[in-house]
Design an enzyme around this catalytic site. Structure first.
Site, short mmCIF file in Angstrom:
data_model
loop_
_atom_site.label_atom_id
_atom_site.label_comp_id
_atom_site.label_asym_id
_atom_site.label_seq_id
_atom_site.Cartn_x
_atom_site.Cartn_y
_atom_site.Cartn_z
CB CYS A 1 11.70 -0.43 -11.32
SG CYS A 1 10.55 0.94 -11.27
CG HIS B 1 2.41 -6.77 -14.32
ND1 HIS B 1 2.20 -5.65 -13.46
CD2 HIS B 1 3.16 -7.18 -14.37
CE1 HIS B 1 2.86 -5.19 -13.29
NE2 HIS B 1 4.46 -6.41 -13.29
CD GLU C 1 3.99 0.02 -9.60
OE1 GLU C 1 4.98 -0.32 -8.85
OE2 GLU C 1 4.61 1.48 -9.78
CB CYS D 1 3.85 0.44 -13.40
SG CYS D 1 4.15 -1.35 -13.12
N GLY E 1 4.75 -2.67 -16.08
CA GLY E 1 2.24 -2.92 -15.41
C GLY E 1 2.47 -2.28 -17.11
#
Length: 213
Positions: free
Chosen positions: A5, A96, A145, A154, A157
Site C-alpha cells: 500500500c 489495476h 479497491e 490509492c 492505483g
C-alpha cells in the site's frame, strides 16, 4: 490481502521518524511486492511529505494477471451493464484496471465497481481506477479497491493511472493526481520506476483492545 500500500508506506515513514525510531531521511520498507525506498522530507523536525519509489509498472497481461490472449491489455473494451469501457491493465504490485472516462463524479461506483472487481477477466480480482484527464499534468481519479470498496485514495492505483495515461499519450510522464482524499504527485522517471510523493499527517493514536473482539 494487498501486496503493498503506497499511502500506508508514507504513513510508516512518518511514524518511525517522528517517533524517533530512525534519524534517517531515506529508509527501506519490506513489502510483499518487494523492498520500497522512502525519502522523507522533513520540516520543523517532523515529516511533511514522503516520496516512495513504487517500482516499475508491469504491463504484461499474464503478470498482472488478466485473462487475455493479448500480451498487453491496453485500451481494450470491457462491457459492464451494457456499456463499453476502455480499460488498461497495469500491476504496481497490486493489479489495476485503469478506466478512462468522463464525469467521474457522477459514476455510480458502488454499482459498477464490484462488476469490474469480480469480472472473470481478473482471476485475482482487480482494483479499478475511474480516471478523467483534465490536462497533460492533471488527472482526476476515483478508485474501487478489491475487497474494500471505494476508498479516498490509492497510491498504487494513482501510480498505475499515471502509467496508463502516459502510455496512451494522454498526459506527460508526471502529473498531479486529484483524489477524494487529496493530491499525489506521480512521476515516471527514466529508470522506469514510478515515484509517488504526498503528504503524511498525524491524525490520532489509541489503544487496541483485543478483548472486544
Amino acid at each position: 490481502q494487498a501486496q503493498m500500500c503506497g499511502n500506508a508506506s508514507r504513513c510508516v515513514g512518518k511514524y518511525v521518524f517522528d517517533r524517533g525510531m530512525t534519524d534517517k531521511t531515506e529508509i527501506t520498507l519490506e513489502t510483499l511486492a518487494g523492498i520500497k525506498t522512502l525519502k522523507l522530507n522533513v520540516s520543523g523536525g517532523k515529516v511533511d511529505t514522503v516520496c516512495v519509489n513504487m517500482g516499475k509498472p508491469v504491463l504484461k497481461s499474464t503478470e498482472i494477471p488478466i485473462k487475455s490472449d493479448k500480451e498487453y491489455f491496453i485500451d481494450e473494451p470491457v462491457e459492464v451493464l451494457g456499456k463499453e469501457y476502455r480499460v488498461t491493465g497495469i500491476s504496481m504490485g497490486n493489479p489495476h484496471a485503469v478506466v478512462i472516462t468522463e464525469n467521474i463524479e457522477k459514476i455510480e461506483i458502488e454499482k459498477i465497481g464490484p462488476l469490474f472487481e469480480n469480472n472473470e477477466l481478473f482471476p485475482e480480482r482487480i482494483n479499478t481506477e475511474f480516471t478523467e484527464v483534465t490536462d497533460r499534468k492533471n488527472i482526476k481519479m476515483r478508485v474501487w479497491e478489491r475487497g474494500a470498496g471505494e476508498t479516498l485514495a490509492c497510491g498504487t492505483g494513482a501510480s498505475a493511472t499515471l502509467a496508463a495515461c502516459s502510455t496512451l499519450g494522454l498526459t506527460d510522464r508526471e502529473a498531479t493526481l486529484h483524489l477524494l482524499g487529496g493530491e499525489l504527485f506521480i512521476s515516471w522517471k527514466e529508470d522506469n520506476c514510478i515515484y509517488m510523493t504526498g503528504k503524511a499527517r498525524f491524525v490520532f493514536d489509541g489503544v487496541f483492545d483485543e478483548d472486544v473482539l
